[in-house]
Design a protein around this motif. Structure first.
Motif, PDB file in Angstrom:
ATOM      1  N   MET A 151       0.850  -1.192   0.000  1.00  0.00           N
ATOM      2  CA  MET A 151       0.000   0.000   0.000  1.00  0.00           C
ATOM      3  C   MET A 151       0.888   1.245   0.000  1.00  0.00           C
ATOM      4  O   MET A 151       2.077   1.188   0.321  1.00  0.00           O
ATOM      5  N   LYS A 152       0.291   2.401  -0.324  1.00  0.00           N
ATOM      6  CA  LYS A 152       0.996   3.678  -0.275  1.00  0.00           C
ATOM      7  C   LYS A 152       0.864   4.286   1.116  1.00  0.00           C
ATOM      8  O   LYS A 152      -0.202   4.213   1.740  1.00  0.00           O
ATOM      9  N   ALA A 153       1.967   4.874   1.599  1.00  0.00           N
ATOM     10  CA  ALA A 153       1.969   5.467   2.932  1.00  0.00           C
ATOM     11  C   ALA A 153       2.970   6.612   2.970  1.00  0.00           C
ATOM     12  O   ALA A 153       4.043   6.542   2.353  1.00  0.00           O
ATOM     13  N   LEU A 154       2.603   7.680   3.710  1.00  0.00           N
ATOM     14  CA  LEU A 154       3.464   8.850   3.852  1.00  0.00           C
ATOM     15  C   LEU A 154       4.318   8.659   5.102  1.00  0.00           C
ATOM     16  O   LEU A 154       3.799   8.614   6.210  1.00  0.00           O
ATOM     17  N   ARG A 155       5.639   8.559   4.886  1.00  0.00           N
ATOM     18  CA  ARG A 155       6.521   8.208   6.000  1.00  0.00           C
ATOM     19  C   ARG A 155       7.599   9.269   6.230  1.00  0.00           C
ATOM     20  O   ARG A 155       8.128   9.861   5.299  1.00  0.00           O
ATOM     21  N   VAL A 156       7.917   9.449   7.528  1.00  0.00           N
ATOM     22  CA  VAL A 156       9.033  10.284   7.946  1.00  0.00           C
ATOM     23  C   VAL A 156      10.287   9.417   7.968  1.00  0.00           C
ATOM     24  O   VAL A 156      10.322   8.383   8.642  1.00  0.00           O
ATOM     25  N   HIS A 157      11.311   9.857   7.232  1.00  0.00           N
ATOM     26  CA  HIS A 157      12.588   9.138   7.238  1.00  0.00           C
ATOM     27  C   HIS A 157      13.644   9.875   8.047  1.00  0.00           C
ATOM     28  O   HIS A 157      14.528   9.251   8.642  1.00  0.00           O
ATOM     29  N   SER A 184       8.084  11.146   2.621  1.00  0.00           N
ATOM     30  CA  SER A 184       7.977  10.606   1.266  1.00  0.00           C
ATOM     31  C   SER A 184       6.839   9.600   1.186  1.00  0.00           C
ATOM     32  O   SER A 184       6.486   8.939   2.178  1.00  0.00           O
ATOM     33  N   LEU A 185       6.263   9.492  -0.004  1.00  0.00           N
ATOM     34  CA  LEU A 185       5.188   8.539  -0.242  1.00  0.00           C
ATOM     35  C   LEU A 185       5.824   7.220  -0.677  1.00  0.00           C
ATOM     36  O   LEU A 185       6.411   7.122  -1.756  1.00  0.00           O
ATOM     37  N   ASP A 186       5.719   6.207   0.183  1.00  0.00           N
ATOM     38  CA  ASP A 186       6.411   4.936  -0.027  1.00  0.00           C
ATOM     39  C   ASP A 186       5.423   3.804  -0.256  1.00  0.00           C
ATOM     40  O   ASP A 186       4.244   3.889   0.134  1.00  0.00           O
ATOM     41  N   GLU A 187       5.907   2.727  -0.837  1.00  0.00           N
ATOM     42  CA  GLU A 187       5.175   1.468  -0.895  1.00  0.00           C
ATOM     43  C   GLU A 187       5.596   0.630   0.304  1.00  0.00           C
ATOM     44  O   GLU A 187       6.786   0.326   0.477  1.00  0.00           O
TER      45      GLU A 187
END
Length: 342
Positions: free
Chosen positions: A1-7, A14-17
């Motif tokens: 799924m797509k998810a907005l994550r803090v790196h 960023s929008l990650d899979e």
């Protein structure tokens, strides 16, 4: 799924899979996210302000104001079923510690906080718990109510605490008519009899405030001008002042807008409240902190929403435009609440 994550803090998320969440425990609930609210707390998270408090492992999914459709439930869950529309209380609580037992579940000793210390809802799906979900009444949709999960319940919690002293003839002052403040104004109008005076730097926010229950508005110019205008409008100062800003000087001005024995309710944060001890003693003023709200607060707020007495003013963005939404929030270009829709 797509998810907005803090790196990394102080860098754009960023929008990650990522992998979809799974049911692992009997009280687990997985929700297909219909909408996630964007909050100033998310800006503070990106700045690293919450790292020392919550210690989230990076990377992780932000988003703590969430609503959607139940996708799957654990073996012990009986209050919701797949297909139910729900809003999620921001905390996932244990129900067994003393704060939970006495109804103060916002102070649960074993809570997780999706979006702050575990994966949140700026994604296509989210894992929560049975104690956190509130079924939506007919006619309510996730995008229209998602931000009530935190901004709404936080504002309502503060007003609910103060309602007993806001009887006819009293004055409530609201500082900040944005995402939290515009909900606070509506709940003040709904459950108290106080005269409501609203302070904001944005004329459009004051127009909104007037349309949803404010009796008086004050444009945030200089501190001296605001102080005079508020003291005039309230005939001597607020009985209760709700500070939905909590930074950029609002927290320092607030005590000057109180009458003797007035109460400064701190809801927004980021600054530092400073009250000389002699003032606190002589004037008998109080500073009251407000953390989120209880599950019961959210249930009551959703009842007011279903009755049409609280309406969330929103600007909607697709999840893929999350960085645009964050920029607009930082720039003050969102009236009400920003909403991300997967």
């Amino acid at each position: 799924m797509k998810a907005l994550r803090v790196h990394e803090y102080n860098e754009p998320p960023s929008l990650d899979e990522v992998a979809e969440p799974e049911i692992k425990g009997p009280w687990d609930v997985v929700v297909d996210i219909g909408a996630a609210g964007l909050c100033r707390t998310d800006l503070h998270i990106l700045e690293g302000q919450w790292e020392a408090i919550q210690h989230p492992p990076l990377p992780y999914v932000i988003g703590h104001e969430n609503a959607g459709t139940v996708r799957a439930v654990g073996s012990a869950v009986s209050n919701v079923a797949p297909g139910d529309l729900v809003i999620m209380h921001p905390l996932v609580t244990c129900g067994l510690c003393l704060p939970c037992r006495n109804g103060q579940d916002a102070h649960c000793e074993n809570a997780t906080f999706p979006g702050l210390n575990v994966d949140g809802g700026m994604a296509e799906q989210m894992l929560t718990g049975a104690r956190s979900v509130v079924k939506l009444d007919a006619g309510l949709e996730p995008a229209a109510v998602a931000a009530l999960a935190d901004a709404g319940v936080t504002a309502y919690h503060a007003v609910r605490k103060a309602a007993g002293v806001l009887f006819p003839g009293t004055h409530a002052v609201v500082v900040g008519a944005g995402g939290l403040g515009h909900i606070g104004i509506q709940t003040l109008a709904a459950i108290t009899s106080a005269q409501i005076t609203v302070v904001d730097r944005n004329p459009a926010a004051l127009e909104l405030a007037t349309s949803i229950g404010a009796h008086h508005t004050v444009l945030g110019t200089s501190d001296a001008e605001v102080e005079k205008a508020v003291l005039d409008a309230t005939d001597g100062g607020a009985h209760v002042l709700f500070d939905f800003v909590g930074e950029h000087g609002a927290e320092l001005l607030a005590p000057r807008l109180l009458r003797n024995r007035g109460q400064h309710y701190v809801i927004g944060y980021g600054g530092e409240v400073r009250v000389p001890t002699i003032d606190a003693v002589i004037r008998e003023i109080s500073v009251v902190g407000n953390l989120v709200g209880t599950y019961q607060d959210l249930v009551e707020l959703m009842a007011l929403t279903a009755q049409g007495r609280v309406t969330l003013h929103t600007k909607t963005y697709p999840l893929g435009a999350a960085l645009d939404a964050i920029h607009d929030l930082e720039a003050g270009n969102i009236r009400g609440r920003g909403i991300l829709v997967p």
